[in-house]
Design a protein around this motif. Structure first.
Motif, PDB file in Angstrom:
ATOM      1  N   LYS A   1     -11.227   7.639   4.561  1.00 49.43           N
ATOM      2  CA  LYS A   1     -10.314   7.875   4.122  1.00 49.43           C
ATOM      3  C   LYS A   1      -9.278   7.252   2.921  1.00 49.43           C
ATOM      4  CE  LYS A   1      -7.136   8.095   7.824  1.00 49.43           C
ATOM      5  NZ  LYS A   1      -6.021   8.677   8.880  1.00 49.43           N
ATOM      6  N   ILE A   2      -9.848   6.286   2.586  1.00 49.01           N
ATOM      7  CA  ILE A   2      -9.103   5.402   1.693  1.00 49.01           C
ATOM      8  C   ILE A   2      -9.428   5.929   0.148  1.00 49.01           C
ATOM      9  CG2 ILE A   2      -9.340   3.194   0.693  1.00 49.01           C
ATOM     10  CD1 ILE A   2      -9.687   1.699   3.621  1.00 49.01           C
ATOM     11  N   THR A   3     -11.197   6.601   1.080  1.00 49.15           N
ATOM     12  CA  THR A   3     -11.491   6.564  -0.288  1.00 49.15           C
ATOM     13  C   THR A   3     -11.419   7.880  -0.871  1.00 49.15           C
ATOM     14  OG1 THR A   3     -13.774   5.455   0.124  1.00 49.15           O
ATOM     15  CG2 THR A   3     -14.090   7.141  -1.690  1.00 49.15           C
ATOM     16  N   ARG A   4     -10.950   9.119  -0.443  1.00 48.39           N
ATOM     17  CA  ARG A   4     -10.745   9.886  -0.721  1.00 48.39           C
ATOM     18  C   ARG A   4      -9.277   9.586  -1.001  1.00 48.39           C
ATOM     19  NH1 ARG A   4     -13.945  14.694   0.962  1.00 48.39           N
ATOM     20  NH2 ARG A   4     -15.594  14.056   1.960  1.00 48.39           N
TER      21      ARG A   4
ATOM     22  N   GLY B   1     -10.351  -1.026  -8.493  1.00 43.84           N
ATOM     23  CA  GLY B   1     -10.542  -1.423  -7.664  1.00 43.84           C
ATOM     24  C   GLY B   1      -9.440  -1.509  -6.121  1.00 43.84           C
ATOM     25  N   ILE B   2     -10.334  -1.478  -5.087  1.00 42.37           N
ATOM     26  CA  ILE B   2      -9.402  -1.362  -3.759  1.00 42.37           C
ATOM     27  C   ILE B   2      -9.746  -2.734  -3.023  1.00 42.37           C
ATOM     28  CG2 ILE B   2      -8.999  -0.017  -1.852  1.00 42.37           C
ATOM     29  CD1 ILE B   2      -9.862   2.225  -2.909  1.00 42.37           C
ATOM     30  N   LYS B   3      -8.411  -3.596  -3.216  1.00 43.43           N
ATOM     31  CA  LYS B   3      -8.318  -4.654  -2.219  1.00 43.43           C
ATOM     32  C   LYS B   3      -8.272  -4.153  -0.571  1.00 43.43           C
ATOM     33  CE  LYS B   3      -5.054  -9.032  -1.695  1.00 43.43           C
ATOM     34  NZ  LYS B   3      -5.555  -9.616  -2.736  1.00 43.43           N
ATOM     35  N   ILE B   4      -9.748  -4.156  -0.184  1.00 45.51           N
ATOM     36  CA  ILE B   4      -9.879  -4.488   1.461  1.00 45.51           C
ATOM     37  C   ILE B   4     -11.884  -4.678   1.241  1.00 45.51           C
ATOM     38  CG2 ILE B   4      -8.616  -2.166   1.375  1.00 45.51           C
ATOM     39  CD1 ILE B   4     -11.726  -0.987   1.715  1.00 45.51           C
TER      40      ILE B   4
ATOM     41  N   GLU C   1      -1.301   1.405   7.706  1.00 43.46           N
ATOM     42  CA  GLU C   1      -1.671  -0.138   6.687  1.00 43.46           C
ATOM     43  C   GLU C   1      -1.377   0.385   4.950  1.00 43.46           C
ATOM     44  OE1 GLU C   1      -5.072  -2.408   8.008  1.00 43.46           O
ATOM     45  OE2 GLU C   1      -5.471  -2.304   6.074  1.00 43.46           O
ATOM     46  N   VAL C   2      -0.889  -0.292   4.641  1.00 46.95           N
ATOM     47  CA  VAL C   2      -0.525  -0.243   2.708  1.00 46.95           C
ATOM     48  C   VAL C   2      -1.864  -0.605   1.788  1.00 46.95           C
ATOM     49  CG1 VAL C   2       0.726  -0.553   0.754  1.00 46.95           C
ATOM     50  CG2 VAL C   2       2.089  -0.543   3.294  1.00 46.95           C
ATOM     51  N   ILE C   3      -2.392   0.191   1.406  1.00 48.61           N
ATOM     52  CA  ILE C   3      -3.773  -0.051   1.283  1.00 48.61           C
ATOM     53  C   ILE C   3      -3.221  -0.367  -0.797  1.00 48.61           C
ATOM     54  CG2 ILE C   3      -6.159   0.182   0.516  1.00 48.61           C
ATOM     55  CD1 ILE C   3      -6.044   0.111   2.594  1.00 48.61           C
TER      56      ILE C   3
ATOM     57  N   ARG D   1      -0.308   1.823  -4.246  1.00 50.65           N
ATOM     58  CA  ARG D   1      -0.666   1.872  -2.792  1.00 50.65           C
ATOM     59  C   ARG D   1      -0.130   2.767  -2.025  1.00 50.65           C
ATOM     60  NH1 ARG D   1      -0.190  -2.657  -5.131  1.00 50.65           N
ATOM     61  NH2 ARG D   1       0.805  -4.676  -5.220  1.00 50.65           N
ATOM     62  N   PHE D   2      -0.804   3.386  -1.035  1.00 49.37           N
ATOM     63  CA  PHE D   2      -1.165   4.066  -0.072  1.00 49.37           C
ATOM     64  C   PHE D   2      -0.922   3.676   1.038  1.00 49.37           C
ATOM     65  CE2 PHE D   2      -4.981   3.943  -2.375  1.00 49.37           C
ATOM     66  CZ  PHE D   2      -6.016   4.197  -1.345  1.00 49.37           C
ATOM     67  N   PRO D   3      -0.326   4.746   2.247  1.00 49.81           N
ATOM     68  CA  PRO D   3      -0.594   4.753   3.277  1.00 49.81           C
ATOM     69  C   PRO D   3      -2.195   4.887   3.712  1.00 49.81           C
ATOM     70  CG  PRO D   3       0.687   6.471   3.276  1.00 49.81           C
ATOM     71  CD  PRO D   3      -0.040   6.165   1.447  1.00 49.81           C
TER      72      PRO D   3
END
Ligand code: NAD
Length: 472
Positions: free
Chosen positions: A124-127, A109-112, A54-56, A43-45
């Motif tokens: 930003k999410i991928t990095r 997997g990333i839940k987006i 948002e928490v990813i 989990r990361f912001p």
């Protein structure tokens, strides 16, 4: 079973157990092969462009380390959950074994829903995801090598390699930390369309088997075969292109907003550009709209190719599937219940875990290129062209006849990177198809091609464990 109770990993285990009874391996070893070795739950912001936080939710699973590195794509989808990533990682273990790619299975997997984020936010999410994997030692050319999957592509892979390389400046092999990169960043020519080309080669090989075709009242070859494809993303689009080029008829194409059909055949590039300009696959000139996208799965056809997501053919709609062959281009498009129903209807299911192995096979070629630091063909292309030219010249002198310009060009051509990659892929898919079919024919108790594929995979993984002396 209701669709919400469905466990994709449970379905993979079920198929595994069904196949395991046809092998001679110790129960404990089989348990080790099917178990997921490591699950990383993150989990990361994310601070969005509008300032909100948002928490990813994200995952990386390493299913097996019988060979390293682990290998498997990264998926961006709102459906991502731990069960799904574990199932996909397990499929990767078996897939790599079948096509003799020396990796263990992994998946991320990333839940987006990527459509809900700007390119800046996705970067930003991928990095951030990559740097979390680096911190946990879950990525690296010798550890775990991601690749594209549903919702990701070359762009995301560039962000990953750049982040990894920046955090590992002394790793000369850093480019091998991920595959599916753009060619300008260490990718290999031919990777983009590799999964689709592998699907085509695999199904073409099945269609070239007179016995399999005869059983279903079909003629051999892919020419003229009537094809339905669900999903026009990376895998579906390229699969469609190769079937169309081989003279098959794309009688229906489905996307999530709807499906279209035309008995005379659809031109996939024209459909894709229509979708780009109008925002929908529907109302394509000359084609009929289908009421629901899923209706395409029930059309009468020779080969049905689900190339979108898992679980699309299940106990509810399987009785209405009206294809002679189902080619699983997507991962897990059939539930075990659907498998049983299609088997009872005499439909041949060509299973995902080897049919869509083209991507990982060419990813292997990309990884080898990264480790060898030289592009394929660089050393031999010119030499071969000179050699072929000389042989041609001698033949013309001896016979007194001239070869026509087209043949001259073909004979003289030395291999480019894409020629070598595609030929390596063709060889791999043909061999894998034949091995699975031989296993199936060699044991009349094996009920279907999926079980035969699992038997081949289990035997290969188990042999590796015993060779390693882990289970003497
Ligand atoms: P992608 O994101 O490029 O494309 C998927 C497409 O399916 C999208 O166009 C999407 O709009 C469409 N779609 C989604 N839901 C749909 C529905 N209900 N009906 C019709 N269309 C729908 O993804 P991809 O990389 O092509 O992956 C597709 C499948 O293939 C996944 O199961 C993936 O795991 C598998 N796969 C991909 C690769 C690869 O190299 N990309 C390799 C092996 C397996």
């Amino acid at each position: 079973m209701s669709q919400t109770d469905y466990s994709f990993f449970g379905a993979v285990e079920q198929s595994f157990n069904k196949a395991a009874q046809f092998t001679k391996w110790d129960k404990g070893l089989l348990e080790q092969i099917s178990a997921c070795n490591a699950v990383l739950r993150l989990r990361f912001p994310l601070k969005r462009e509008d300032g909100t936080i948002e928490v990813i939710e994200a995952y990386r699973v390493q299913h097996s380390h019988h060979k390293t590195p682990c290998k498997g794509g990264i998926r961006f989808s709102t459906e991502v959950n731990q069960d799904e990533v574990m199932a996909l990682a397990a499929l990767m273990t078996y897939k790599c074994a079948i096509v003799d790619v020396p990796f263990g299975g992994g998946k991320g997997g990333i839940k987006i829903n990527p459509k809900d984020y700007t390119p800046y936010e996705l970067e930003k999410i991928t990095r951030r995801y990559t740097s979390e994997l680096v911190k946990k030692n879950f990525i690296g050319p010798a550890i775990d090598v991601p690749a594209p999957d549903y919702g990701t592509g070359e762009r995301e892979m560039s962000w990953i390699v750049d982040t990894y390389a920046a955090m590992n400046p002394d790793n000369i092999d850093a480019a091998g930390c991920v595959t599916g990169k753009p060619v300008s960043q260490g990718g290999v020519n031919g990777r983009r369309g590799a999964t689709g080309l592998g699907v085509f080669y695999g199904l073409r090989e099945v269609c070239n088997m007179p016995e399999e075709m005869g059983k279903r009242g079909m003629t051999t070859g892919v020419e003229g075969k009537r094809i339905v494809i669900q999903g026009l993303g990376n895998v579906g689009y390229h699969t469609a292109k190769y079937f169309q080029a081989a003279g098959s008829k794309l009688i229906a194409l489905a996307e999530y907003e709807g499906a279209i059909m035309n008995e005379d055949g659809l031109d996939v590039d024209a459909v894709v550009s229509h979708r780009k300009s109008t925002g929908s696959i529907l109302n394509f000139p000359g084609a009929k709209n289908l009421a629901k996208s899923g209706d395409a799965l029930e059309l009468e056809c020779d080969i049905l190719i689900p190339a979108a997501l898992e679980n699309v053919i299940n106990g509810e709609n399987a009785p209405r599937v009206n294809a002679k062959i189902v080619g699983e281009a997507a991962n897990g498009p059939l539930t075990p219940e659907a498998d049983e129903i299609l088997l009872s209807k005499g439909i041949l299911v060509v299973p995902d875990m080897y049919l869509n192995a083209g991507g990982v096979t060419v990813s292997y070629f990309e990884w080898l290129k990264n480790l060898s630091h030289v592009r394929y063909g660089r050393m031999e292309k010119r030499f071969q062209e000179n050699l072929h030219g000389k042989i041609l010249e001698e033949m013309e002198n001896l016979t007194g006849k001239k070869v026509n310009d087209d043949d001259r060009k073909f004979i003289k051509h030395g291999p480019d990177e894409v020629d070598l990659v595609n030929s390596g892929l063709e060889e791999t898919m043909i061999n894998a198809t034949r091995q699975i079919m031989e296993e199936w024919k060699g044991n009349p108790m094996i009920p279907d091609m999926r079980t035969a594929a699992y038997v081949v995979a289990i035997n290969k993984v188990a042999s590796t464990y015993t060779q390693l002396g882990i289970f003497p």
